[in-house]
Design a protein around this motif. Sequence first.
Motif, PDB file in Angstrom:
ATOM      1  N   LYS A  65       0.850  -1.206   0.000  1.00 22.14           N
ATOM      2  CA  LYS A  65       0.000   0.000   0.000  1.00 22.14           C
ATOM      3  C   LYS A  65       0.881   1.250   0.000  1.00 22.14           C
ATOM      4  O   LYS A  65       2.088   1.196   0.309  1.00 22.14           O
ATOM      5  CB  LYS A  65      -0.905   0.001   1.238  1.00 22.14           C
ATOM      6  N   ILE A  66       0.254   2.359  -0.321  1.00 19.46           N
ATOM      7  CA  ILE A  66       0.967   3.639  -0.337  1.00 19.46           C
ATOM      8  C   ILE A  66       1.318   4.005   1.109  1.00 19.46           C
ATOM      9  O   ILE A  66       0.430   4.008   1.980  1.00 19.46           O
ATOM     10  CB  ILE A  66       0.090   4.766  -0.945  1.00 19.46           C
ATOM     11  N   ARG A  70      -1.813   4.574   3.482  1.00 17.43           N
ATOM     12  CA  ARG A  70      -2.179   3.154   3.487  1.00 17.43           C
ATOM     13  C   ARG A  70      -3.335   2.860   2.533  1.00 17.43           C
ATOM     14  O   ARG A  70      -4.189   2.011   2.804  1.00 17.43           O
ATOM     15  CB  ARG A  70      -2.544   2.696   4.899  1.00 17.43           C
ATOM     16  N   SER A  71      -3.379   3.606   1.452  1.00 16.94           N
ATOM     17  CA  SER A  71      -4.405   3.314   0.457  1.00 16.94           C
ATOM     18  C   SER A  71      -3.843   2.302  -0.529  1.00 16.94           C
ATOM     19  O   SER A  71      -2.627   2.185  -0.716  1.00 16.94           O
ATOM     20  CB  SER A  71      -4.812   4.599  -0.270  1.00 16.94           C
ATOM     21  N   SER A  72      -4.757   1.585  -1.164  1.00 15.89           N
ATOM     22  CA  SER A  72      -4.324   0.561  -2.118  1.00 15.89           C
ATOM     23  C   SER A  72      -3.739   1.214  -3.352  1.00 15.89           C
ATOM     24  O   SER A  72      -4.101   2.344  -3.716  1.00 15.89           O
ATOM     25  CB  SER A  72      -5.515  -0.316  -2.522  1.00 15.89           C
ATOM     26  N   VAL A  73      -2.867   0.492  -3.992  1.00 14.25           N
ATOM     27  CA  VAL A  73      -2.272   0.938  -5.247  1.00 14.25           C
ATOM     28  C   VAL A  73      -3.366   0.978  -6.316  1.00 14.25           C
ATOM     29  O   VAL A  73      -4.233   0.106  -6.350  1.00 14.25           O
ATOM     30  CB  VAL A  73      -1.148  -0.043  -5.641  1.00 14.25           C
ATOM     31  N   ASN A  74      -3.323   2.011  -7.160  1.00 11.94           N
ATOM     32  CA  ASN A  74      -4.287   2.091  -8.258  1.00 11.94           C
ATOM     33  C   ASN A  74      -3.844   1.128  -9.365  1.00 11.94           C
ATOM     34  O   ASN A  74      -2.927   1.415 -10.136  1.00 11.94           O
ATOM     35  CB  ASN A  74      -4.358   3.528  -8.788  1.00 11.94           C
ATOM     36  N   VAL A  75      -4.509  -0.014  -9.441  1.00  7.51           N
ATOM     37  CA  VAL A  75      -4.054  -1.055 -10.374  1.00  7.51           C
ATOM     38  C   VAL A  75      -4.367  -0.695 -11.822  1.00  7.51           C
ATOM     39  O   VAL A  75      -3.896  -1.352 -12.741  1.00  7.51           O
ATOM     40  CB  VAL A  75      -4.670  -2.423 -10.020  1.00  7.51           C
ATOM     41  N   LEU A  86       6.136   2.402  -0.882  1.00  2.00           N
ATOM     42  CA  LEU A  86       5.121   1.411  -0.540  1.00  2.00           C
ATOM     43  C   LEU A  86       5.447   0.778   0.802  1.00  2.00           C
ATOM     44  O   LEU A  86       6.622   0.654   1.165  1.00  2.00           O
ATOM     45  CB  LEU A  86       5.054   0.307  -1.603  1.00  2.00           C
ATOM     46  N   GLU A  87       4.403   0.390   1.532  1.00  4.14           N
ATOM     47  CA  GLU A  87       4.639  -0.376   2.747  1.00  4.14           C
ATOM     48  C   GLU A  87       3.813  -1.660   2.704  1.00  4.14           C
ATOM     49  O   GLU A  87       2.714  -1.694   2.120  1.00  4.14           O
ATOM     50  CB  GLU A  87       4.304   0.438   4.010  1.00  4.14           C
TER      51      GLU A  87
END
Lengths: 174, 492
Positions: A65-66, A70-75, A86-87
Amino acid sequence: MRKYIATIMMIVILLFSTITASAAADSAVILINPALGSTVYSNNLLISVKITQPRTIKVRVYEEKISGSRSSVNVNSLSSVNYSNLESVPVLTVPSFKTTNNLSFYTKQINDVSPGLYRIRIDTLDSSGDITHTTNSYVIVKSKSAAADAKIFETPQSGTIQFLQNVIKTLFGN
Amino acid sequence: MSKPNQVIEQMKNAILVVLFLSTVLLLYFFWGNVSFDKISLPEDRIALEIPSAQEVIKPYDIIVNFGAENYTIIPLSNRDIWNSNKSGINSIIKEFHKFGQTENIKFEEITTQQYEEAMKFQSLQAKFAYHMPFSEFCRIYDINLPQSANMIAYLSTVGYSSVSPDSLFIYNGRDHKYYRLVADSGNMDFSSLIASLESEGYNTYYPISSYLGIENSTLVPLDVQTNLQSFSIQRDAYSYQKEKINAFAETFFGESFDFVRKITEENGTIIYMYGYGQKVLIVKPDGTFEYKEEQLNGAGSQQSFAEALDTALEFVASHGTWESLDGAELPAYLKDLTIDPDKKKGYRFTFGMEANGIRLFNKNGESLIVDVTQGQVTYYYRNMLDYDPQELESITAASNDSAFSAVNLIAQNYEYIYQVLKEKGLETDLSDKNKQFEKVSSLISNMEIGYLNSDANTEEESKVKPVWVVALSGINLYFDLYSAEPIGYSEE
């Protein structure tokens, strides 16, 4: 003299770090599913690991995640992702799996995964529980494809339009 | 003589006559060896319990794809999803009925690729193990379709896909053709049916290719929790049960039973023969029965599939019944269908049995086979089991345990499976273990849980065991459900 010794030490350090990196993977432990670098269109993720020697393994799954938000990666826009920012957020940690057979499979399903970038880490453990090998694989998870987007039974276009499309394809490629 | 005295005398005479006739009748029964069971008025006869065509015609598998390779296979115990008369319960047949009520249904043949692409989305497929005449299927289930439905000769699979929600899909496996039936307006609601299945929870299945990385779309469960246990069985009849066997034999020969020759062979086989073999009943020491009747030329006319099936169902009901000879019931289903068996016009119906919603597999032969040719039953094979219903019911109360992983069963036993294929001459010699594993994995066509009757020719009570059944190259291999130890195999 000091410069000479420092250079030798740098070469030795680089040499050993390279060896460590290339010995990380266990050849008897192979991630079958998801396939390396694949994209999964589902909200369930099947992990299948093929083990071809008696082994003890431990499987962990993380979502990358960013950092910070902690938002998801924009796939849908992977080229814009800053991979150094990223973490790893744990999604699955299970007890170790031990097999004494020369061929066995470890299988596990992770339910309700949301779209994002995931890392599957497989550690091989020795009898003391210490890690001897590690494999990391990445998989992209996207939403299920909409059935309405499938054009399986659409009627074919008229001959003229098809001809024009073929001309354009020839001129400009696919 | 006074009038009252006359009446008394007349009454005495009447009583004497009744007593005399009763004596004669009683003497006839006791000395004539006639069973009281035969004396009954037509309306007093116990109605034969005959399963209906709808009850025995069931898909072998109902595969649901919730989308993006999330599969399940509906268990036999939940077959209301195929056909249910209960109000408030939706079923595939109910949706088919709704479809049949729409106007302007268009029939079109589609390609294999189009069908397979459609089924990759949210979809449902009811697959039969045989190909039955489509018009007969519609007749049995009272489905009204327009005349143009005649372009579909046989039905092997009924399907639905969210890609084309107002359509139904039919696969004719006999001619390898796929069809899409398109309705003008949508009144089906398969999406709600699938959604309710998803919300109730299900056993997850994946194709073998997802687990093993080897090309094979056969679905295999991820893990299975079950409480199946062995239970005791006995044969339908043992050779020392002469009265039971005689009573069964009598149902075939009726009034001419007195003229039937009975031959007992050295190995214990009993043969009942009428005339010069017009009717023959063979009772084998293993408890199986085989009946053959000479085809009467011109006596009967060719029956349709539905009519022939009714003939078969009624015949079994009146010759041994659909239960064991001692009354233990195992629900039957149509397992296989052969059209024009042995080049005779008609049908061969092979029936299988279920116990507690699990299919029963016999290592030595089928459960029931009936040939109906030109409207006449010319062959009947019976291999039924007897069991204690209370013991079977008590099994359902046992707690759940994990069945052996289906995927690891393959990994643990691929060398054994490969050896069996080699012995049967089905595979050439591959020395490389990896190639053996790949070959076996690619050939598996079905994996399911079943009960195995591996009864050999013994006089003792034996057990039916819960097993994994692995099907490939026309062979069923059986493995202990919990340990994956090989038990044996049989040819399909």
